[in-house]
Design an enzyme around this catalytic site. Structure first.
Site, PDB file in Angstrom:
ATOM      1  N   HIS A 179      34.417  33.018  30.541  1.00 24.73           N
ATOM      2  CA  HIS A 179      35.207  34.336  30.030  1.00 24.73           C
ATOM      3  C   HIS A 179      35.343  34.033  28.067  1.00 24.73           C
ATOM      4  O   HIS A 179      35.607  34.504  27.788  1.00 24.73           O
ATOM      5  CB  HIS A 179      36.648  35.068  30.938  1.00 24.73           C
ATOM      6  CG  HIS A 179      36.574  35.358  31.651  1.00 24.73           C
ATOM      7  ND1 HIS A 179      35.148  35.068  33.046  1.00 24.73           N
ATOM      8  CD2 HIS A 179      36.380  36.607  32.438  1.00 24.73           C
ATOM      9  CE1 HIS A 179      35.516  36.614  33.794  1.00 24.73           C
ATOM     10  NE2 HIS A 179      36.261  37.553  33.304  1.00 24.73           N
TER      11      HIS A 179
ATOM     12  N   HIS B 113      32.063  44.498  31.070  1.00 29.28           N
ATOM     13  CA  HIS B 113      33.185  43.672  31.277  1.00 29.28           C
ATOM     14  C   HIS B 113      31.485  42.184  31.735  1.00 29.28           C
ATOM     15  O   HIS B 113      31.603  41.187  31.110  1.00 29.28           O
ATOM     16  CB  HIS B 113      33.737  43.286  31.912  1.00 29.28           C
ATOM     17  CG  HIS B 113      34.948  41.280  32.277  1.00 29.28           C
ATOM     18  ND1 HIS B 113      35.061  41.748  30.959  1.00 29.28           N
ATOM     19  CD2 HIS B 113      34.691  41.510  33.269  1.00 29.28           C
ATOM     20  CE1 HIS B 113      35.867  39.995  30.924  1.00 29.28           C
ATOM     21  NE2 HIS B 113      35.657  40.131  32.644  1.00 29.28           N
TER      22      HIS B 113
ATOM     23  N   HIS C 293      33.980  36.888  25.835  1.00 34.28           N
ATOM     24  CA  HIS C 293      34.889  37.221  25.281  1.00 34.28           C
ATOM     25  C   HIS C 293      34.604  37.759  24.008  1.00 34.28           C
ATOM     26  O   HIS C 293      35.258  38.890  23.338  1.00 34.28           O
ATOM     27  CB  HIS C 293      36.842  37.050  25.265  1.00 34.28           C
ATOM     28  CG  HIS C 293      37.596  37.375  26.260  1.00 34.28           C
ATOM     29  ND1 HIS C 293      38.604  37.040  26.605  1.00 34.28           N
ATOM     30  CD2 HIS C 293      37.067  38.479  27.714  1.00 34.28           C
ATOM     31  CE1 HIS C 293      39.467  36.835  28.114  1.00 34.28           C
ATOM     32  NE2 HIS C 293      37.858  38.293  28.113  1.00 34.28           N
TER      33      HIS C 293
ATOM     34  N   GLU D  66      30.680  38.677  37.950  1.00 35.83           N
ATOM     35  CA  GLU D  66      31.851  37.773  38.934  1.00 35.83           C
ATOM     36  C   GLU D  66      31.380  37.119  40.042  1.00 35.83           C
ATOM     37  O   GLU D  66      32.542  36.059  40.514  1.00 35.83           O
ATOM     38  CB  GLU D  66      33.291  38.593  38.975  1.00 35.83           C
ATOM     39  CG  GLU D  66      33.623  39.302  37.545  1.00 35.83           C
ATOM     40  CD  GLU D  66      34.581  38.341  36.706  1.00 35.83           C
ATOM     41  OE1 GLU D  66      35.290  37.663  37.212  1.00 35.83           O
ATOM     42  OE2 GLU D  66      34.444  39.266  35.689  1.00 35.83           O
TER      43      GLU D  66
ATOM     44  N   LYS E  31      47.300  40.131  37.754  1.00 41.65           N
ATOM     45  CA  LYS E  31      46.689  39.884  36.614  1.00 41.65           C
ATOM     46  C   LYS E  31      46.968  41.122  35.861  1.00 41.65           C
ATOM     47  O   LYS E  31      46.175  42.537  36.006  1.00 41.65           O
ATOM     48  CB  LYS E  31      45.611  39.084  36.539  1.00 41.65           C
ATOM     49  CG  LYS E  31      45.635  38.270  36.034  1.00 41.65           C
ATOM     50  CD  LYS E  31      44.842  37.794  35.148  1.00 41.65           C
ATOM     51  CE  LYS E  31      45.234  35.512  34.900  1.00 41.65           C
ATOM     52  NZ  LYS E  31      43.553  35.126  34.048  1.00 41.65           N
TER      53      LYS E  31
ATOM     54  N   ARG F  30      44.706  27.777  38.316  1.00 46.76           N
ATOM     55  CA  ARG F  30      43.516  28.982  37.921  1.00 46.76           C
ATOM     56  C   ARG F  30      42.850  29.287  36.820  1.00 46.76           C
ATOM     57  O   ARG F  30      41.709  30.339  36.799  1.00 46.76           O
ATOM     58  CB  ARG F  30      44.686  30.461  38.678  1.00 46.76           C
ATOM     59  CG  ARG F  30      44.281  31.910  37.605  1.00 46.76           C
ATOM     60  CD  ARG F  30      45.780  32.644  38.224  1.00 46.76           C
ATOM     61  NE  ARG F  30      44.831  33.877  38.141  1.00 46.76           N
ATOM     62  CZ  ARG F  30      45.665  34.962  38.835  1.00 46.76           C
ATOM     63  NH1 ARG F  30      47.001  35.031  38.875  1.00 46.76           N
ATOM     64  NH2 ARG F  30      45.147  35.870  39.021  1.00 46.76           N
TER      65      ARG F  30
ATOM     66  N   ARG G 253      62.063  48.764  35.636  1.00 46.77           N
ATOM     67  CA  ARG G 253      61.337  46.440  36.155  1.00 46.77           C
ATOM     68  C   ARG G 253      60.691  46.777  37.399  1.00 46.77           C
ATOM     69  O   ARG G 253      60.621  45.376  37.943  1.00 46.77           O
ATOM     70  CB  ARG G 253      63.127  46.122  35.334  1.00 46.77           C
ATOM     71  CG  ARG G 253      63.437  47.125  34.457  1.00 46.77           C
ATOM     72  CD  ARG G 253      65.109  45.494  34.667  1.00 46.77           C
ATOM     73  NE  ARG G 253      65.409  45.754  33.123  1.00 46.77           N
ATOM     74  CZ  ARG G 253      66.713  46.115  33.505  1.00 46.77           C
ATOM     75  NH1 ARG G 253      67.416  46.829  34.059  1.00 46.77           N
ATOM     76  NH2 ARG G 253      66.908  46.455  32.262  1.00 46.77           N
TER      77      ARG G 253
ATOM     78  N   GLU H 175      48.380  31.244  36.923  1.00 45.98           N
ATOM     79  CA  GLU H 175      47.964  30.504  36.185  1.00 45.98           C
ATOM     80  C   GLU H 175      47.737  29.516  34.956  1.00 45.98           C
ATOM     81  O   GLU H 175      48.193  29.249  34.189  1.00 45.98           O
ATOM     82  CB  GLU H 175      46.965  31.473  34.964  1.00 45.98           C
ATOM     83  CG  GLU H 175      45.492  31.272  34.537  1.00 45.98           C
ATOM     84  CD  GLU H 175      44.671  32.427  33.608  1.00 45.98           C
ATOM     85  OE1 GLU H 175      44.744  32.612  34.264  1.00 45.98           O
ATOM     86  OE2 GLU H 175      44.491  32.066  32.440  1.00 45.98           O
TER      87      GLU H 175
ATOM     88  N   ASN I 101      38.482  31.623  34.776  1.00 45.29           N
ATOM     89  CA  ASN I 101      37.616  32.050  33.240  1.00 45.29           C
ATOM     90  C   ASN I 101      36.302  31.200  32.968  1.00 45.29           C
ATOM     91  O   ASN I 101      36.353  31.560  31.631  1.00 45.29           O
ATOM     92  CB  ASN I 101      39.225  31.693  32.188  1.00 45.29           C
ATOM     93  CG  ASN I 101      40.509  32.581  32.178  1.00 45.29           C
ATOM     94  OD1 ASN I 101      40.113  33.764  32.585  1.00 45.29           O
ATOM     95  ND2 ASN I 101      41.165  31.906  32.306  1.00 45.29           N
TER      96      ASN I 101
ATOM     97  N   LYS J 144      38.023  33.410  45.797  1.00 47.23           N
ATOM     98  CA  LYS J 144      39.180  33.793  44.917  1.00 47.23           C
ATOM     99  C   LYS J 144      40.867  33.363  44.621  1.00 47.23           C
ATOM    100  O   LYS J 144      41.725  33.201  44.568  1.00 47.23           O
ATOM    101  CB  LYS J 144      39.110  35.933  43.628  1.00 47.23           C
ATOM    102  CG  LYS J 144      40.125  35.366  42.566  1.00 47.23           C
ATOM    103  CD  LYS J 144      39.941  36.043  41.653  1.00 47.23           C
ATOM    104  CE  LYS J 144      40.698  36.666  40.663  1.00 47.23           C
ATOM    105  NZ  LYS J 144      40.635  37.636  39.605  1.00 47.23           N
TER     106      LYS J 144
END
Lengths: 349, 349
Positions: A235, A252, A239, A176, A134, A228, A112, A224, A232, A214
């Protein structure tokens, strides 16, 4: 009858990002460095000259986005169980974004949650993946669809590791950086237009500005829920590009570059951005040899693939569209026909 | 050069536990009820008369602790991907602790976290597993070794479901209630000594007191950095019992009952508890036909198995020992020889 479980409290997940040569450090716990064979071959001896621990283990997982999956995460977890890691033990993610995401995810679910440190070795992971907590892995349905928010205890960005980075990967990292400038920081964008990143001092400063940009966004919206999501930018479209090319053709950052150009064309069509501003972004991407075009063979199927993306709600897709340069709009009310017209004309160029 | 990521903020994970007949409710999102074939057969029609949704799905996973593993969690996740669940979708855990833990864990890692509601159907899960946000699954190394802290949006405790609960499972739930009374609430313990749980109103009140006791502990220590560990009273020993009997011979609450008796004998040996107090606890456990003895064939191997338990630090084991009745001591400085002497004499009785 009702009982309220009161769990409103102050949580401090703050951490420091050091942009500098790594200082020698000793951990009085069990530590596992998670890396891949390539990074280990290039840089592990350097890292081991800096880091010691009560008990130190090295775990390598296969190199590449296609191994960012449950098998690799299980490989990490199994090793931790074998060596009886506990809640006081520490993981160190040593590699690019793939290593960082998987190590962070393993740290988030092992017993956990245990602590981890990021030592990113690519420009992309230094400016992006190492900030914000993330973590995650891919599966057959898409990218990062399984994961958690789990903040590192610290991030060590050592420019030393960039000396061996291939030019193409360096550029993918710059994509980025450009993304953050376009969405949040016009001054930074203009600085990038004239900057020479082959100058080590300039590069270090650019990394710092990107990380700060950032960081300020993440600090406002850790999970998010709102702003935030603007990170993306590029993205939503990117994606789909990665998905269609099965994560093989583009890095990427390259897919994000294509995604930014697509988002810009959408923004231009909606009157949010001038064609001149869109061109400046495209020029900056091209300065770093990033791809700015992509052949869309079937706009409808491209559009359908949006719905696999986790950022989309029940029936709508969230688009991140620049408003000029340095500002951004998050919207889930783009007409399908408008998006299709962008997709239809994009392949023709 | 250093950048601080400021993530100190107020987080509100509060939620309500309703102890009552479930009120009709409609969800304007995708909802999946996760349950097992047995609970579904007994109670799904009742639940479906209360709950409706924009899109409703039922996911069943195999019944039993031995299926609380990655295969079952993956079964849940795959179904969510198939039906394009997103961050606004909702899971409902409908069953005992196994269902609750796995559904909560799936909710915590699906797209980095979606909402879930607990509708516990056993006494054990009503008073224990549904309060506190611990989620997880077992693996070959032991119980709950992979997991996350993920709080439900609400918990609905409907006494209706207890009408079909076998007596043995009911008693296993009472074991956890006794655990909370011994560690935190002497008055509640004395109430239990004279209570008749076959009276529905008394039972509802006991559930409420147990939930409140646990809730007050969790509110103080959501992530188990301190006092919450006291809720593991009976579990340090109990987990070994479960491990040795391969989770087959005893229900969880039964193993905890044995674990409490072992912890009490340790406490008596250390002068923390009188033999009379230990006897009162044993008597209360026996009132509900709970096991209070266990044959330890090899004390050394029993002792070694402690170190698989996640609550143990690098080199020590954390024991939760009652101080009289209603108070508790958390210690990781029990002599191995003292524990072995408790284990050696325990089997002989």
């Amino acid at each position: 009858m009702q009982v309220n479980i009161a769990l409103k409290q102050v949580v401090d997940n703050s951490y420091d990002i050091a942009i500098d040569t790594i200082k020698p450090i000793h951990f009085d716990t069990k530590v596992a460095i998670v890396t891949n064979p390539k990074v280990a071959g290039l840089h592990l001896s350097y890292l081991l000259s800096k880091i010691t621990a009560k008990e130190l283990y090295i775990i390598t997982v296969p190199d590449g986005e296609e191994y960012k999956n449950q098998d690799s995460v299980n490989l990490i977890l199994e090793s931790l169980f074998n060596h009886k890691f506990n809640r006081k033990s520490m993981l160190i993610a040593f590699g690019g974004g793939v290593i960082g995401d998987m190590t962070g995810f393993a740290a988030s679910i092992y017993q956990r949650g245990i602590k981890f440190i990021q030592i990113p070795t690519t420009l992309l992971s230094q400016v992006d993946a190492s900030v914000g907590g993330k973590t995650g892995m891919n599966n057959s349905y898409g990218k990062n669809l399984i994961g958690a928010f789990h903040q590192p205890k610290s991030v060590l960005i050592d420019p030393h590791f960039l000396t061996t980075l291939p030019a193409r990967e360096f550029s993918a990292g710059v994509a980025e950086i450009i993304k953050m400038a376009v969405t949040f920081n016009k001054e930074f964008f203009e600085f990038l237009e004239s900057a020479d990143l082959s100058d080590a001092a300039v590069l270090q400063d650019v990394i710092k500005q990107a990380v700060q940009t950032k960081a300020s966004v993440v600090a406002k919206d850790e999970k998010e829920q709102g702003i935030r999501a603007a990170l993306n930018y590029g993205h939503t479209f990117g994606h789909v590009v990665e998905n269609e090319t099965k994560y093989k053709k583009y890095l990427h950052g390259e897919a994000v570059a294509i995604g930014m150009v697509l988002a810009n064309e959408t923004a231009v069509k909606m009157g949010l951005m001038s064609t001149y501003e869109a061109l400046r972004v495209k020029n900056l991407l091209q300065k770093y040899s990033l791809p700015v075009s992509y052949e869309i063979s079937n706009s409808d199927s491209f559009y359908e693939t949006f719905f696999l993306d986790k950022k989309s709600s029940d029936s709508s897709i969230t688009f991140i569209l620049p408003v000029g340069i340095g500002d951004v709009k998050i919207t889930d009310s783009c007409d399908k026909s408008l998006i299709l017209s962008v997709l239809d004309t994009f392949g023709a160029k």
